[in-house]
Design a protein around this motif. Structure first.
Motif, PDB file in Angstrom:
ATOM      1  N   LEU A  30       8.221  29.974 -27.590  1.00  0.00           N
ATOM      2  CA  LEU A  30       8.389  29.277 -26.315  1.00  0.00           C
ATOM      3  C   LEU A  30       7.014  29.125 -25.684  1.00  0.00           C
ATOM      4  N   ILE A  31       6.640  27.890 -25.399  1.00  0.00           N
ATOM      5  CA  ILE A  31       5.293  27.591 -24.910  1.00  0.00           C
ATOM      6  C   ILE A  31       5.391  27.004 -23.504  1.00  0.00           C
ATOM      7  N   ASN A  32       4.753  27.658 -22.557  1.00  0.00           N
ATOM      8  CA  ASN A  32       4.679  27.160 -21.176  1.00  0.00           C
ATOM      9  C   ASN A  32       3.464  26.241 -21.109  1.00  0.00           C
ATOM     10  N   ILE A  33       3.694  24.960 -20.930  1.00  0.00           N
ATOM     11  CA  ILE A  33       2.579  24.001 -20.985  1.00  0.00           C
ATOM     12  C   ILE A  33       2.093  23.594 -19.598  1.00  0.00           C
ATOM     13  N   GLY A  34       2.641  24.196 -18.557  1.00  0.00           N
ATOM     14  CA  GLY A  34       2.183  23.851 -17.210  1.00  0.00           C
ATOM     15  C   GLY A  34       3.326  23.918 -16.224  1.00  0.00           C
ATOM     16  N   THR A  47      -0.077   6.447  -8.611  1.00  0.00           N
ATOM     17  CA  THR A  47      -1.383   5.974  -8.139  1.00  0.00           C
ATOM     18  C   THR A  47      -2.375   5.756  -9.277  1.00  0.00           C
ATOM     19  N   LYS A  48      -2.133   6.386 -10.399  1.00  0.00           N
ATOM     20  CA  LYS A  48      -2.982   6.211 -11.582  1.00  0.00           C
ATOM     21  C   LYS A  48      -2.215   6.737 -12.788  1.00  0.00           C
ATOM     22  N   ALA A  49      -2.697   6.419 -13.976  1.00  0.00           N
ATOM     23  CA  ALA A  49      -2.071   6.973 -15.186  1.00  0.00           C
ATOM     24  C   ALA A  49      -2.136   8.496 -15.131  1.00  0.00           C
ATOM     25  N   PHE A  50      -1.035   9.131 -15.504  1.00  0.00           N
ATOM     26  CA  PHE A  50      -0.937  10.593 -15.535  1.00  0.00           C
ATOM     27  C   PHE A  50      -1.208  11.217 -14.165  1.00  0.00           C
ATOM     28  N   THR A  95       3.755  14.399 -16.632  1.00  0.00           N
ATOM     29  CA  THR A  95       3.262  13.518 -17.704  1.00  0.00           C
ATOM     30  C   THR A  95       1.896  13.976 -18.194  1.00  0.00           C
ATOM     31  N   LEU A  96       1.092  14.537 -17.274  1.00  0.00           N
ATOM     32  CA  LEU A  96      -0.244  15.018 -17.663  1.00  0.00           C
ATOM     33  C   LEU A  96      -0.135  16.191 -18.629  1.00  0.00           C
ATOM     34  N   ALA A  97       0.676  17.171 -18.283  1.00  0.00           N
ATOM     35  CA  ALA A  97       0.813  18.356 -19.141  1.00  0.00           C
ATOM     36  C   ALA A  97       1.437  17.987 -20.492  1.00  0.00           C
ATOM     37  N   LYS A  99      -1.405  15.487 -27.280  1.00  0.00           N
ATOM     38  CA  LYS A  99      -2.736  15.104 -27.776  1.00  0.00           C
ATOM     39  C   LYS A  99      -3.361  16.231 -28.581  1.00  0.00           C
ATOM     40  N   GLY A 100      -3.198  17.458 -28.114  1.00  0.00           N
ATOM     41  CA  GLY A 100      -3.749  18.607 -28.814  1.00  0.00           C
ATOM     42  C   GLY A 100      -3.132  18.841 -30.185  1.00  0.00           C
TER      43      GLY A 100
END
Ligand code: PAY
Ligand code: ZN
Length: 305
Positions: A35-39, A166-169, A174-176, A182-183
């Motif tokens: 289980l990975i907490n990504i943010g 207001t901007k991408a991500f 969506t950012l996390a 990507k990683g």
């Protein structure tokens, strides 16, 4: 005998119940599950990805990513994602799906929105972030990814359901999610995002009626997967062509970073009950969907280097 967790596929579940299920699996099957907490979400709920791998060195084999709950009101999506997790982890007959492939599954990308649909507004779609220019809250996560962000089919109005942000991500969700993917982008060969409704297998691009050069490869695999469906039939084709142009979608972004196979599946129904699919249909939808994963796993094992 009753399973040792408070989860089933005959009712829809609150977030705490879904997260308790993930925690249970992580504790009970430590060799198979991580289980990975990504943010954290805007309202500081944890964002969880579960990795399922029987490899001696997890993270090195080809992998499949599946997410659900990008849109809050599409309750069948987290339900199918948790069913897939349960089947992959707990059903020995499904072990062949683990023999060559690692799985990353994120059942609720937008937990704030999901909880809001349970407590306050069943038809909420977006995140719950506060705007600096409007009293309307939330961004459409599926207009907030960073490929062709701000193009067609995405609103600049914070009060609209398709507000791009207001901007991408701009959204922590969506950012996390995108940073995590990507990683792992050299490992992940297939990106699958679960939405509802309509019974479509949608192929990029969605930002406009534009076809990637390898569209026919994506079409052949989607048709093969869709051929497994018995009870609910799905229409397969280009996203912008079958539905409408929609820029900033997660599927387009996944394709743009080099994940060859990228799909949005619109789960049942075709509009009779729409977002409020009766709980009695959860298990039939899950059982009909699951066999398609064998098609994906078989392809991904050898497809892409
Ligand atoms: O790939 O273009 C894409 C995704 C399109 C979806 C979107 O608008 O984000 C389609 C809708 C969704 O699942 O969110 C369809 C549903 C029925 C809706 O709300 O219109
Ligand atoms: Zn959706």
């Amino acid at each position: 005998s009753k399973a040792a967790y408070n989860m089933d596929w005959i009712s829809y579940h609150r977030l705490n119940n879904i997260y308790a299920f993930l925690t249970y699996l992580n504790t009970t099957y430590p060799k198979l599950v991580q289980l990975i907490n990504i943010g954290s979400s805007y309202e500081k709920r944890p964002l969880y990805v579960i990795r399922i791998s029987n490899s001696s060195s997890p993270g090195t084999r080809p992998a499949i990513w599946i997410d659900g709950g990008i849109h809050a009101r599409e309750w069948i999506s987290p339900a199918v994602a948790t069913y897939i997790i349960q089947q992959l982890v707990e059903v020995p007959a499904n072990a062949k799906l683990l023999s060559n492939v690692d799985w990353y599954i994120m059942p609720v990308v937008n937990p704030d929105g999901y909880e809001f649909t349970h407590t306050t507004n069943r038809m909420w779609r977006k995140t719950r972030s506060v705007s600096s220019t409007s009293s309307c809250r939330g961004v459409d996560p599926n207009r907030n990814f960073g490929f062709k962000w701000g193009g067609l089919g995405a609103s600049t109005n914070p009060c609209q359901d398709t507000y791009r942000g207001t901007k991408a991500f701009s959204e922590p969700e969506t950012l996390a999610t995108s940073n995590f993917i990507k990683g792992k982008s050299s490992q992940i060969k297939l990106y699958l995002t679960l939405h509802s409704y309509g019974q479509y297998a949608l192929i990029p691009y969605g930002y406009d009626v534009v076809y990637p050069p390898d569209y026919n490869d994506l079409l052949a695999l989607a048709n093969n997967a869709a051929s497994k469906f018995v009870k609910y039939t799905y229409t397969v084709g280009n996203s912008a062509d079958l539905l409408y142009a929609a820029s900033g979608g997660s599927d387009d972004w996944a394709k743009s970073i080099g994940i060859k196979y990228s799909y949005t599946f619109e789960l049942p129904d075709r509009g009779t009950n729409a977002f409020t699919l009766p709980a009695s249909e959860i298990l039939p939808v899950c059982q009909d969907f699951f066999p398609a994963l064998d098609v994906f796993a078989t392809k991904v094992a050898t497809c892409c280097g």
